[in-house]
Motif scaffolding. Structure first.
Motif, PDB file in Angstrom:
ATOM      1  N   GLN A  95       0.823  -1.208   0.000  1.00 36.30           N
ATOM      2  CA  GLN A  95       0.000   0.000   0.000  1.00 36.30           C
ATOM      3  C   GLN A  95       0.857   1.257   0.000  1.00 36.30           C
ATOM      4  O   GLN A  95       0.582   2.214  -0.738  1.00 36.30           O
ATOM      5  N   GLU A 140      -6.914   4.574  -6.796  1.00 37.74           N
ATOM      6  CA  GLU A 140      -8.042   4.179  -5.953  1.00 37.74           C
ATOM      7  C   GLU A 140      -8.229   2.674  -6.064  1.00 37.74           C
ATOM      8  O   GLU A 140      -8.224   2.125  -7.167  1.00 37.74           O
ATOM      9  N   PRO A 141      -8.383   1.976  -4.947  1.00 37.91           N
ATOM     10  CA  PRO A 141      -8.539   0.515  -4.984  1.00 37.91           C
ATOM     11  C   PRO A 141      -9.800   0.103  -5.749  1.00 37.91           C
ATOM     12  O   PRO A 141     -10.806   0.813  -5.747  1.00 37.91           O
ATOM     13  N   SER A 164     -13.246  -3.041  -1.965  1.00 38.47           N
ATOM     14  CA  SER A 164     -13.110  -2.729  -0.546  1.00 38.47           C
ATOM     15  C   SER A 164     -13.351  -4.025   0.234  1.00 38.47           C
ATOM     16  O   SER A 164     -14.050  -4.918  -0.234  1.00 38.47           O
ATOM     17  N   PRO A 165     -12.771  -4.151   1.415  1.00 44.19           N
ATOM     18  CA  PRO A 165     -12.943  -5.381   2.183  1.00 44.19           C
ATOM     19  C   PRO A 165     -14.407  -5.610   2.558  1.00 44.19           C
ATOM     20  O   PRO A 165     -15.168  -4.660   2.786  1.00 44.19           O
ATOM     21  N   THR A 187     -14.139  -5.234   7.914  1.00 39.73           N
ATOM     22  CA  THR A 187     -12.951  -4.597   8.469  1.00 39.73           C
ATOM     23  C   THR A 187     -13.032  -4.702   9.993  1.00 39.73           C
ATOM     24  O   THR A 187     -13.949  -4.152  10.598  1.00 39.73           O
TER      25      THR A 187
END
Length: 116
Positions: free
Chosen positions: A43, A54-55, A58-59, A62
């Motif tokens: 990262q 930008e990823p 998203s997980p 979290t």
């Protein structure tokens, strides 16, 4: 002390040294968190090379703290180790059972065994 015991002790000492020396000598890359995981390092490398990145995903979940994240990782590792241990134990048990069945089917090694 047997030769195998000496070899085992030397190997154990080497493993302990590999675990303790980096911590004692402070051989980590980053001074703030010397032994960060590869995810954190990736990262930071991406953020340095491409600041506007930008990823894509998203997980799904979290964890609220690092301790819970570490606990979940440990649980995952323990479950994986348990599955592997069960599999190898099952294979060994089957192999031992097959060997016993073969020796029982072959009969006693001495044909006069059991006669009085």
């Amino acid at each position: 002390m047997s030769r195998n015991a000496k070899i085992n002790l030397v190997l154990l000492a080497l493993v302990a040294a590999l675990a303790v020396l980096p911590l004692a000598l402070g051989l980590g890359d980053d001074k703030d968190e010397p032994f960060t995981g590869s995810d954190g390092q990736a990262q930071s490398a991406i953020a340095e090379d491409h600041p506007d990145y930008e990823p894509w995903f998203s997980p799904l979940y979290t964890p609220p703290s690092g301790e819970i994240e570490s606990g979940l990782f440990s649980l995952q590792a323990a479950l994986g180790a348990g599955v592997l241990a069960y599999y190898f134990g099952l294979r060994r048990g089957r192999r031992q059972g097959e060997e016993r069945a073969r020796t029982a089917a072959a009969g006693p090694a001495d044909p006069t065994a059991g006669r009085d």
